[in-house]
Design a protein around this motif. Sequence first.
Motif, PDB file in Angstrom:
ATOM      1  N   GLU A 261     -32.164  -6.070  71.274  1.00  0.00           N
ATOM      2  CA  GLU A 261     -31.069  -6.223  72.232  1.00  0.00           C
ATOM      3  C   GLU A 261     -29.978  -7.165  71.737  1.00  0.00           C
ATOM      4  O   GLU A 261     -29.540  -8.062  72.445  1.00  0.00           O
ATOM      5  CB  GLU A 261     -31.643  -6.696  73.592  1.00  0.00           C
ATOM      6  CG  GLU A 261     -30.666  -6.493  74.729  1.00  0.00           C
ATOM      7  CD  GLU A 261     -31.323  -6.681  76.092  1.00  0.00           C
ATOM      8  OE1 GLU A 261     -32.346  -6.036  76.355  1.00  0.00           O
ATOM      9  OE2 GLU A 261     -30.799  -7.464  76.888  1.00  0.00           O
TER      10      GLU A 261
ATOM     11  N   ARG B 112     -28.099  -3.421  75.203  1.00  0.00           N
ATOM     12  CA  ARG B 112     -27.641  -4.011  76.469  1.00  0.00           C
ATOM     13  C   ARG B 112     -27.103  -2.942  77.414  1.00  0.00           C
ATOM     14  O   ARG B 112     -27.029  -3.155  78.618  1.00  0.00           O
ATOM     15  CB  ARG B 112     -26.560  -5.058  76.215  1.00  0.00           C
ATOM     16  CG  ARG B 112     -27.117  -6.248  75.504  1.00  0.00           C
ATOM     17  CD  ARG B 112     -26.171  -7.449  75.557  1.00  0.00           C
ATOM     18  NE  ARG B 112     -26.552  -8.349  74.488  1.00  0.00           N
ATOM     19  CZ  ARG B 112     -25.771  -8.728  73.489  1.00  0.00           C
ATOM     20  NH1 ARG B 112     -24.509  -8.350  73.448  1.00  0.00           N
ATOM     21  NH2 ARG B 112     -26.222  -9.516  72.552  1.00  0.00           N
TER      22      ARG B 112
ATOM     23  N   LYS C  40     -29.102 -11.745  80.022  1.00  0.00           N
ATOM     24  CA  LYS C  40     -28.181 -11.354  78.958  1.00  0.00           C
ATOM     25  C   LYS C  40     -26.859 -12.108  78.996  1.00  0.00           C
ATOM     26  O   LYS C  40     -26.021 -11.916  78.121  1.00  0.00           O
ATOM     27  CB  LYS C  40     -27.966  -9.838  78.953  1.00  0.00           C
ATOM     28  CG  LYS C  40     -27.194  -9.296  80.103  1.00  0.00           C
ATOM     29  CD  LYS C  40     -27.255  -7.777  80.099  1.00  0.00           C
ATOM     30  CE  LYS C  40     -26.631  -7.250  81.369  1.00  0.00           C
ATOM     31  NZ  LYS C  40     -27.200  -7.874  82.587  1.00  0.00           N
ATOM     32  N   ASN C  41     -26.672 -12.986  79.999  1.00  0.00           N
ATOM     33  CA  ASN C  41     -25.471 -13.810  79.988  1.00  0.00           C
ATOM     34  C   ASN C  41     -25.472 -14.740  78.785  1.00  0.00           C
ATOM     35  O   ASN C  41     -26.499 -15.288  78.420  1.00  0.00           O
ATOM     36  CB  ASN C  41     -25.376 -14.649  81.267  1.00  0.00           C
ATOM     37  CG  ASN C  41     -25.033 -13.787  82.455  1.00  0.00           C
ATOM     38  OD1 ASN C  41     -24.419 -12.741  82.313  1.00  0.00           O
ATOM     39  ND2 ASN C  41     -25.449 -14.229  83.630  1.00  0.00           N
TER      40      ASN C  41
ATOM     41  N   THR D 233     -30.262 -20.611  77.817  1.00  0.00           N
ATOM     42  CA  THR D 233     -30.108 -19.157  77.798  1.00  0.00           C
ATOM     43  C   THR D 233     -30.728 -18.640  76.499  1.00  0.00           C
ATOM     44  O   THR D 233     -31.239 -19.410  75.681  1.00  0.00           O
ATOM     45  CB  THR D 233     -28.632 -18.714  77.856  1.00  0.00           C
ATOM     46  OG1 THR D 233     -28.059 -18.823  76.546  1.00  0.00           O
ATOM     47  CG2 THR D 233     -27.830 -19.542  78.838  1.00  0.00           C
ATOM     48  N   ARG D 234     -30.626 -17.327  76.320  1.00  0.00           N
ATOM     49  CA  ARG D 234     -31.112 -16.725  75.085  1.00  0.00           C
ATOM     50  C   ARG D 234     -30.340 -17.197  73.867  1.00  0.00           C
ATOM     51  O   ARG D 234     -30.765 -16.978  72.736  1.00  0.00           O
ATOM     52  CB  ARG D 234     -30.907 -15.220  75.184  1.00  0.00           C
ATOM     53  CG  ARG D 234     -32.184 -14.492  75.218  1.00  0.00           C
ATOM     54  CD  ARG D 234     -31.898 -13.032  75.163  1.00  0.00           C
ATOM     55  NE  ARG D 234     -32.796 -12.375  76.084  1.00  0.00           N
ATOM     56  CZ  ARG D 234     -32.810 -11.078  76.278  1.00  0.00           C
ATOM     57  NH1 ARG D 234     -31.944 -10.309  75.663  1.00  0.00           N
ATOM     58  NH2 ARG D 234     -33.669 -10.553  77.100  1.00  0.00           N
ATOM     59  N   HIS D 235     -29.194 -17.801  74.101  1.00  0.00           N
ATOM     60  CA  HIS D 235     -28.346 -18.249  72.988  1.00  0.00           C
ATOM     61  C   HIS D 235     -28.429 -19.751  72.788  1.00  0.00           C
ATOM     62  O   HIS D 235     -27.579 -20.358  72.164  1.00  0.00           O
ATOM     63  CB  HIS D 235     -26.909 -17.796  73.226  1.00  0.00           C
ATOM     64  CG  HIS D 235     -26.808 -16.310  73.389  1.00  0.00           C
ATOM     65  ND1 HIS D 235     -26.578 -15.465  72.337  1.00  0.00           N
ATOM     66  CD2 HIS D 235     -26.981 -15.512  74.478  1.00  0.00           C
ATOM     67  CE1 HIS D 235     -26.585 -14.213  72.767  1.00  0.00           C
ATOM     68  NE2 HIS D 235     -26.827 -14.216  74.065  1.00  0.00           N
TER      69      HIS D 235
END
Lengths: 348, 348
Positions: free
Chosen positions: A216, A221, A306-307, B76-78
């Motif tokens: 992803e 996404r 996914k933000n 977050t994922r980041h």
Amino acid sequence: MQKILYTNNVSDAIKGLVDEINPISVHIITDENVEREVLPKLALSYQRIVVKPGDEHKNIESLSYIWGSLIEQGATRHSLIINIGGGVITDMGGFAAASYKRGVRFINVPTTLLSAVDAAVGGKTGINFEGFKNEIGAFAPADAVVISTILFETLPREELLSGYAEMIKHGLLSSAQEYNELLNFSIVDADMASLLPLLEKSVKVKERIVEEDPKEHGIRRALNLGHTAGHAFEEFALEHGKPIPHGYAVAYGMLVEMIISHSLEAYPSEELYRYAGYLKDNGYGTPDFSCKDYDALVEYMRHDKKNITRDSINFTLLSAPGHPLIDRTVGEEEIHAALDIFRDLLGI
Amino acid sequence: MQKILYTNNVSDAIKGLVDEINPISVHIITDENVEREVLPKLALSYQRIVVKPGDEHKNIESLSYIWGSLIEQGATRHSLIINIGGGVITDMGGFAAASYKRGVRFINVPTTLLSAVDAAVGGKTGINFEGFKNEIGAFAPADAVVISTILFETLPREELLSGYAEMIKHGLLSSAQEYNELLNFSIVDADMASLLPLLEKSVKVKERIVEEDPKEHGIRRALNLGHTAGHAFEEFALEHGKPIPHGYAVAYGMLVEMIISHSLEAYPSEELYRYAGYLKDNGYGTPDFSCKDYDALVEYMRHDKKNITRDSINFTLLSAPGHPLIDRTVGEEEIHAALDIFRDLLGI
């Protein structure tokens, strides 16, 4: 790559896979409902780990129970886990398999349309944590998925509608033609054998996308279409003690996101009416909220995995059926406006 | 491939990596001891998640606390996680990173020799569960590892000896020459700057093996040298309320496995004496058990993750220093006999 078998001979398919994989031991993970309703039909003699049904049990306690049972049953790294159930079981059982002794092999056998079309395929596993859906998990593809529509014959209408929403999503991502074909099929009256080829086509849309982008980083996404707003409806409903089926939430979410797509990306307005009409005609009902709840809904959207930052909300939008656009940042006012139109279209 | 930096300028190395990765937010995972002893020296201003120190807190409760703190801090994922600590922190923090939102990036900064040489490198993460070590976890390599021996300057002698045992293991797997060089170096009296090149050589042995076989399907099992018997000593000691350092357990385990190697694979007998002498001369002490405990120890070995079935016990053995042999199945009587000789050699 995941092996996906489309068959209405489930037991033989499972036994064939077990022979092929040749594990030291086999452990079925399932829930109480599936154990009572489905397992007697399959006549499998493997060891079982049975958890309580429902999303509220997709949590660290059930996961710990599964891990403990695997230890008790003597599972090793060379064992095989078979997850038989809906999305809760395939997600949680998949994460249990991915994390037990740092990973053992597993097969998914979805028993709901929703999990067949969505959760059982594509390698996303996980559990809910502190009220957030799938907050903890792993990317871990099943070794194989056995998809069979005859398992859906006893599903209530609500479950079929819920799963069908994800099929519509795949149609929207794939092509106008596939989308039209799906809006012209009535899942509620269909016999389940006729669903298998349509379902196969739908799962292949997801397979294509996942193959291109397993982790992803980009195009995967697109599969979040309907889910940014949808998860917000789902979590909001859960918080208010009136849970709604995941697919209903996604069906509503897709309408919100079509409305935003109309404002920002020229998605055709007649498509909004057609889709809203489909939801009304097919008994999807409406979510229960008022304009006072907009801020709470936006807050849920803000937490979406996914933000990229906590300050932006990221959507998959559409310029037309078959033309998704990923990573579109949308402002709060735009979302409020879309929720107004959403309530108009569904007559809330 | 993991990036490994060998440096005695830790803060700059970390800041350089953060700049390069450019995450949305940075979260340090550490324990109370490291927070007090090491973090003031590093002067890093990132958010912190601090857990209780010790292997007894490498559990699902601490892991849940870390997950909850990441949510609270808005990860977050980041985001980027920096694990600063010993093996407990790098293992548990690595698994937290691998499972939070299905995976965020992380850096390991080992603060003990043991974690530098072993736990921080190679992608094995996890927690203990129901008394079994690392029973739950994932293969998830850190994006980068910062290895610095000046962090070890305040370590107690016991910690240095514990880590050095894993370096000796790498020597045994690599070559007679590297093994000899290590047995001729005295870790207890060494200044830490002179250790860096030796440590770099040692970590590279592990890197080479892990690169060849990241998921432990074959040759990576060689790294389990000393660990089948070692984990048994470690778990046995823990169960009896007298925990021993991991590296001591591995040091004892290597002697047991050399003895078995002598019986089954003609490992030279003079090497047994030389190694037993090294343990005695360098203060590794002896494990506390008698012949009445053999069955309990064997039971622990039977549970080892790399066993293929519950009925066989699988060892990494050696035909000579530098010549490992993986997947050797060994019978119970052979293990009992080795434990007898082990007690003789160490004078227990």
